[in-house]
Design a protein around this motif. Structure first.
Motif, short mmCIF file in Angstrom:
data_model
loop_
_atom_site.label_atom_id
_atom_site.label_comp_id
_atom_site.label_asym_id
_atom_site.label_seq_id
_atom_site.Cartn_x
_atom_site.Cartn_y
_atom_site.Cartn_z
N SER A 1 -4.52 9.73 -7.70
CA SER A 1 -5.91 9.57 -7.28
C SER A 1 -6.22 10.23 -5.94
O SER A 1 -7.38 10.46 -5.61
CB SER A 1 -6.26 8.08 -7.20
OG SER A 1 -5.49 7.46 -6.17
N ASN B 1 -5.72 8.71 -3.22
CA ASN B 1 -6.16 7.60 -2.37
C ASN B 1 -4.97 6.80 -1.88
O ASN B 1 -3.83 6.99 -2.32
CB ASN B 1 -7.08 6.67 -3.17
CG ASN B 1 -8.33 7.37 -3.66
OD1 ASN B 1 -8.81 8.31 -3.03
ND2 ASN B 1 -8.88 6.91 -4.77
N TRP C 1 0.83 -1.20 0.00
CA TRP C 1 0.00 0.00 0.00
C TRP C 1 0.86 1.25 0.00
O TRP C 1 1.94 1.29 0.60
CB TRP C 1 -0.91 0.02 1.23
CG TRP C 1 -1.81 -1.16 1.30
CD1 TRP C 1 -1.63 -2.32 2.00
CD2 TRP C 1 -3.06 -1.33 0.60
NE1 TRP C 1 -2.68 -3.17 1.80
CE2 TRP C 1 -3.58 -2.60 0.95
CE3 TRP C 1 -3.79 -0.52 -0.26
CZ2 TRP C 1 -4.78 -3.07 0.46
CZ3 TRP C 1 -4.99 -0.98 -0.75
CH2 TRP C 1 -5.47 -2.25 -0.39
N SER D 1 -10.37 5.75 -0.16
CA SER D 1 -10.42 7.20 -0.12
C SER D 1 -10.56 7.71 1.31
O SER D 1 -11.19 7.07 2.16
CB SER D 1 -11.60 7.69 -0.97
OG SER D 1 -11.82 9.06 -0.77
N VAL E 1 -3.55 3.21 -2.27
CA VAL E 1 -3.75 2.20 -3.31
C VAL E 1 -2.77 1.06 -3.12
O VAL E 1 -1.73 1.20 -2.46
CB VAL E 1 -3.59 2.81 -4.72
CG1 VAL E 1 -4.54 3.98 -4.92
CG2 VAL E 1 -2.15 3.27 -4.96
N GLN F 1 -8.37 0.69 -4.07
CA GLN F 1 -8.19 2.09 -3.70
C GLN F 1 -9.12 2.45 -2.55
O GLN F 1 -10.29 2.09 -2.57
CB GLN F 1 -8.46 3.01 -4.89
CG GLN F 1 -7.56 2.75 -6.09
CD GLN F 1 -7.65 3.86 -7.12
OE1 GLN F 1 -8.12 4.96 -6.83
NE2 GLN F 1 -7.16 3.59 -8.32
N SER G 1 -1.18 7.61 -3.29
CA SER G 1 -1.14 7.91 -4.72
C SER G 1 -1.42 9.39 -4.94
O SER G 1 -2.46 9.90 -4.55
CB SER G 1 -2.18 7.07 -5.48
OG SER G 1 -2.33 7.54 -6.81
N SER H 1 -2.97 -0.49 -8.23
CA SER H 1 -4.05 0.50 -8.11
C SER H 1 -5.45 -0.07 -8.34
O SER H 1 -6.40 0.69 -8.52
CB SER H 1 -3.83 1.68 -9.08
OG SER H 1 -2.63 2.36 -8.77
#
Length: 406
Positions: free
Chosen positions: A38, A40, A32, A51, A42, A49, A35, A46
């Motif tokens: 994004s 997020n 992990w 958030s 990830v 994901q 990112s 990816s």
């Protein structure tokens, strides 16, 4: 005799303590990271994901997602054990724990049986899901539906922590998201998570923090809904990754014979049969590539990262009708920063020239007998460089020098 019996009892007690020691925390086999694309957290490809809604993530913040990251923080393993045990989730697999966001995501074990929820969110596929409270005398069948969230709150007085657990499906995975609202105390201070970010220096569980705590707890709901939707897109992202790999093969099929024919023109200028053979290979590859690229464009948005340029290249080598058909897609992709503006400009110029019109950016032309690139007619020539700059292109005279055989 008494001392002997005491020794036996002491040994038995120690054995019991050893047998009941905590097992190691189980982590997922995913790598992990934060990112920037994004916003997020990830995994490596990816496809997964998570958030934190509109929070700006700090890539240097503590993220515990494996044994190595856990060992950096003495006391963290015991802390996570206490959190999981408080929530009756001891046998779960930890995906990651982000202390600054107060969030831990875990995967529920096979055969996990839900406890009675205190609240149920339902119709998660709707734009605005609903939530209802569950009271002590309400019936409970223990059968959470895929579009529902079961929510419970737990308190650990020793940690001065309140944990809200939301059981939710993330794609095909049965997950739990733990929101950990933690007061500063001796235990929390010893963990050295970075950056230092605890809720308050008082006891969060005291009544004077009730309003703040209630707001925090309720505001987490939108984040859970968003992650449910991200989970529903897992297969889509997996398909995107598969297509990205396929596009790299398409690029090779597009470029290799073209490189060969350029080499053949230079090294074997009179070998017509060789030129024709390579040209047939180009036409064959272009036909296959074009069918697949049109299929991709008709079924997917341009979400392929840098491989979007491969899709553009294949359409650029196609006929005028297809270029005109897909140009609006490429324009939108450029506006969304998913494709270089320069590439869109080149396609617009080619369409204009093939349609018998003046080009806009001056990318199309021919080499004269002196080896100098001569652009085809340009609309509003005086302002061409400002238009080129808007598309990320160098000034026209620099472009002419690069394109010229001098």
């Amino acid at each position: 005799m008494k001392s002997f019996l005491f020794g036996i009892l002491l040994l038995s007690s120690l054995m019991l303590v050893s047998c009941s020691s905590k097992r190691s925390i189980a982590f997922s086999n995913e790598n992990w990271h934060f990112s920037f694309d994004s916003g997020n957290i990830v995994n490596s490809d990816s496809t997964l994901q998570f958030s934190f809604e509109d929070h700006i993530l700090d890539p240097t913040a503590t993220l515990i997602s494996c044994r190595d990251s856990l060992d950096k923080y003495p006391g963290a393993e015991s802390y996570i054990h206490k959190i999981l045990s408080t929530c009756k989730l001891d046998n779960c697999t930890v995906f990651f724990f982000s202390p600054i966001e107060k969030i831990m995501w875990v995967e529920l074990p096979d055969g996990y049986i839900d406890i009675k929820p205190q609240a149920i969110s339902y119709n998660l596929t709707d734009e605005k899901p609903g939530t209802t409270w569950i009271w002590d005398d309400d019936s409970f069948d223990g059968n959470r539906k895929p579009a529902e969230i079961y929510s419970n709150t737990f308190i650990n007085n020793n940690l001065c922590a309140l944990i809200v657990v939301d059981k939710v499906d993330y794609g095909c995975k049965r997950m739990a998201c733990l929101h950990i609202y933690q007061s500063t105390n001796k235990i929390s201070e010893s963990l050295k998570f970075q950056p230092w970010h605890w809720t308050c220096k008082g006891n969060l569980l005291s009544h004077k923090y009730s309003d703040i705590l209630a707001n925090w707890i309720d505001s987490r709901r939108e984040t859970i809904f968003k992650n449910f939707r991200l989970g529903k897109q897992t297969d889509y992202r997996r398909n995107i990754n598969s297509i990205r790999t396929e596009l790299k093969d398409i690029l090779r099929a597009d470029q290799e014979p073209r490189n060969l024919i350029v080499k053949a023109w230079k090294e074997h200028p009179n070998d017509t049969l060789l030129h024709q053979s390579i040209a047939r290979q180009i036409l064959h590859n272009d036909s296959l590539n074009l069918c697949r690229i049109c299929e991709i464009l008709d079924n997917y948005p341009l979400d392929f990262g840098e491989e979007n340029e491969i899709i553009w290249a294949v359409i650029q080598h196609s006929n005028l009708d297809l270029q005109q058909k897909y140009l609006p897609r490429f324009i939108v992709a450029a506006e969304e920063h998913k494709l270089k503006g320069e590439l869109v400009a080149v396609m617009q110029d080619r369409i204009a020239c093939w349609s018998g019109k003046a080009q806009i950016y001056g990318s199309q032309g021919s080499i004269n007998e002196n080896g100098i690139f001569i652009p085809a007619p340009i609309e509003d020539y005086e302002n061409v460089d400002s238009r080129r700059a808007a598309m990320g292109m160098i000034p026209l005279q620099e472009y002419i020098q690069i394109m010229s055989n001098q």
